[in-house]
Write a protein that holds these residues in place. Structure first.
Motif, PDB file in Angstrom:
ATOM      1  N   ALA A  75      29.529   0.167  41.814  1.00  0.00           N
ATOM      2  CA  ALA A  75      29.752   0.888  43.065  1.00  0.00           C
ATOM      3  C   ALA A  75      29.044   0.294  44.273  1.00  0.00           C
ATOM      4  CB  ALA A  75      29.314   2.346  42.893  1.00  0.00           C
ATOM      5  N   ASP A  76      27.902  -0.350  44.076  1.00  0.00           N
ATOM      6  CA  ASP A  76      27.136  -0.862  45.215  1.00  0.00           C
ATOM      7  C   ASP A  76      27.688  -2.198  45.698  1.00  0.00           C
ATOM      8  OD1 ASP A  76      25.502   1.339  45.022  1.00  0.00           O
ATOM      9  OD2 ASP A  76      23.981   0.321  43.819  1.00  0.00           O
ATOM     10  N   THR A  77      27.400  -2.512  46.953  1.00  0.00           N
ATOM     11  CA  THR A  77      27.874  -3.773  47.531  1.00  0.00           C
ATOM     12  C   THR A  77      26.739  -4.741  47.825  1.00  0.00           C
ATOM     13  OG1 THR A  77      27.806  -2.795  49.756  1.00  0.00           O
ATOM     14  CG2 THR A  77      29.901  -2.687  48.545  1.00  0.00           C
ATOM     15  N   MET A 123      29.155  -7.421  45.529  1.00  0.00           N
ATOM     16  CA  MET A 123      28.050  -7.394  44.584  1.00  0.00           C
ATOM     17  C   MET A 123      27.940  -8.710  43.824  1.00  0.00           C
ATOM     18  SD  MET A 123      25.437  -6.159  43.130  1.00  0.00           S
ATOM     19  CE  MET A 123      25.370  -4.507  43.833  1.00  0.00           C
ATOM     20  N   ASN A 139      34.554  -6.172  42.620  1.00  0.00           N
ATOM     21  CA  ASN A 139      33.420  -5.897  43.508  1.00  0.00           C
ATOM     22  C   ASN A 139      32.832  -7.224  43.952  1.00  0.00           C
ATOM     23  OD1 ASN A 139      31.224  -4.961  44.924  1.00  0.00           O
ATOM     24  ND2 ASN A 139      30.522  -3.549  43.342  1.00  0.00           N
ATOM     25  N   HIS A 140      33.538  -7.898  44.848  1.00  0.00           N
ATOM     26  CA  HIS A 140      33.162  -9.256  45.255  1.00  0.00           C
ATOM     27  C   HIS A 140      31.839  -9.275  46.002  1.00  0.00           C
ATOM     28  CE1 HIS A 140      37.085 -10.649  43.972  1.00  0.00           C
ATOM     29  NE2 HIS A 140      37.661  -9.694  44.688  1.00  0.00           N
ATOM     30  N   ALA A 153      36.870  -3.271  37.500  1.00  0.00           N
ATOM     31  CA  ALA A 153      36.057  -2.796  38.620  1.00  0.00           C
ATOM     32  C   ALA A 153      34.918  -3.753  38.927  1.00  0.00           C
ATOM     33  CB  ALA A 153      35.513  -1.402  38.309  1.00  0.00           C
TER      34      ALA A 153
END
Length: 449
Positions: free
Chosen positions: A278-280, A308, A305-306, A301
């Protein structure tokens, strides 16, 4: 320090799949809702059962293993628990006599009475024969009695009770009820945080069944004396003081021993958590730990999340210390094939690809920083990976264990390390600057090992 006395019960079984965790969780909840302080331990290396048992008991659950953690560690944890708790529960692993050391070894070492959980579907008087056989196998364990799981009727209960040897009472029966069973997937039970409300209903139903069976009075005569270790575990030097360790923790990465977190904090480290799902961005940190979990269930997922992935690659490129265990290893590879056989791009810190398969076992990780005991338990395999700097040494078998990779300051392996086994080596792994030679895997000839 003087000995401490506390009622205690060891929940064992003749085999896996008998309902040990269901019963242990129900017992913990039964006594917790009576206002008792319940401390639960799990035999051997395990992440999923402790999550369930922690929710049921309302307190953290630690592993007890005479090989991985050592007798002094186990003795100290039990002594500490006995000083503060009203009840200690220990859930066994596999069958009572399986493994080296086995659940029976642990129960005998600390003289904890055994309650045998047996799935009695398809048997009646034979349950008595199994109990008699378990008791006769070795004489240094004591039995509290039988908990018959999956008991169909009152007559079924009567047949089982009539066949039990006199010294083995029928402590309780649990009905054949799907509402009591705990959900499972390929590595074992489903994680507690995925099904919290569902688990609550199952805990309460199990507690109700045990209370109806009269279990609240079953522990009156089961008080155990727990002695402190002759030599208390040394307090590690705060060699990571001023360091911040960022730890991945979400639905994809959750296989984290509380004992490992406690050890890092005892070394002086500050801990922060983040979610690769979820975090970037990464939190400000000096070191990074990617623990095990279920990345194969969240591969898409993680792949998309590129932001992260870019942040972790930048951290890696800066030569900062990283530990990637099992699921963290899979995340560090170029690709990971999910449970639907679809490949997804991962971090690409190490060459290679991951896909589902299976392996497990207790092993020692021979690292440049020192040896650390741990275990492997995974349903995946890798291919195309670089030459490892070393391989795990199995507990009781000469075959090579899990590969250990080292690229820059990244250490990656399928092994789950038990940090308290060697605090100095753990401190060196997470230190800002390497304290020993840490050659790249490309420079070592694995064939010579």
């Amino acid at each position: 320090m003087p000995p401490a006395r506390c009622p205690a019960l060891f929940i064992a079984a003749p085999a896996s799949g008998q309902g040990k965790t269901t019963v242990t969780a129900a017992l913990a909840r039964l006594f917790k809702r009576q206002g008792k302080r319940v401390r639960v331990f799990k035999t051997g290396p395990d992440y999923l059962d402790p999550q369930i048992l922690a929710q049921a008991s309302g307190a953290p659950v630690a592993p007890l293993d005479l090989w991985m953690a050592g007798e002094s560690y186990c003795r100290q944890r039990l002594h500490e628990a006995a000083r503060e708790a009203d009840l200690i529960l220990v859930e066994g692993a596999m069958g009572l006599h399986d493994g080296e050391p086995s659940s029976a070894d642990l129960a005998a070492r600390f003289d904890i009475p055994l309650a045998v959980v047996m799935d009695v579907k398809g048997m009646a008087q034979t349950a008595g024969a199994v109990m008699a056989g378990l008791a006769a196998f070795r004489r240094d364990v004591r039995f509290a009695g039988l908990i018959a799981n999956g008991c169909a009727t009152a007559r079924h209960r009567e047949l089982i009770a009539s066949a039990l040897p006199a010294q083995f009472p029928l402590l309780a029966t649990l009905p054949r009820d799907p509402a009591l069973a705990l959900p499972e997937r390929h590595l074992g039970l489903v994680q507690a945080n995925e099904i919290e409300s569902e688990l609550e209903a199952r805990f309460e139903a199990g507690a109700d069944a045990l209370q109806a069976a009269g279990f609240l009075t079953a522990l009156d005569a089961l008080e155990v004396t727990f002695a402190a270790p002759q030599n208390a575990l040394p307090i590690p030097a705060a060699t990571l003081a001023g360091h911040t360790v960022a730890i991945a923790r979400d639905a994809a990465f959750s296989f984290i021993y509380q004992a490992n977190l406690d050890l890092l904090e005892a070394l002086g480290a500050s801990l922060v958590f983040f979610s690769p799902l979820a975090d970037t961005r990464l939190p400000a940190c000096d070191a990074l730990w990617l623990p095990g979990g279920y990345p194969e269930l969240h591969a898409e997922a993680l792949s998309i999340n590129h932001a992260m992935k870019s942040a972790i690659r930048t951290f890696f490129d800066a030569g900062k210390p990283m530990l990637a265990e099992c699921g963290g290893l899979l995340y560090s590879l170029e690709t990971l094939t999910d449970v639907e056989d679809r490949p997804h791009a991962m971090l690409g810190l190490l060459p290679g690809a991951g896909a589902l398969r299976g392996c497990q076992g207790m092993q020692t990780a021979p690292l440049p920083e020192g040896e650390i005991r741990g275990h492997a338990h995974h349903r995946s395999r890798t291919n195309g990976t670089p030459t490892p700097i070393s391989v795990g040494r199995r507990q009781r078998h000469p075959a090579p264990g899990e590969a250990i990779y080292r690229e820059r300051r990244l250490t990656a392996t399928y092994l789950h390390l038990f940090f308290p086994d060697n605090p100095d080596a753990v401190a060196a792994l997470f230190a800002r600057h390497p304290v020993c030679d840490t050659p790249s895997s490309e420079t070592l000839d694995h064939a010579a090992r």
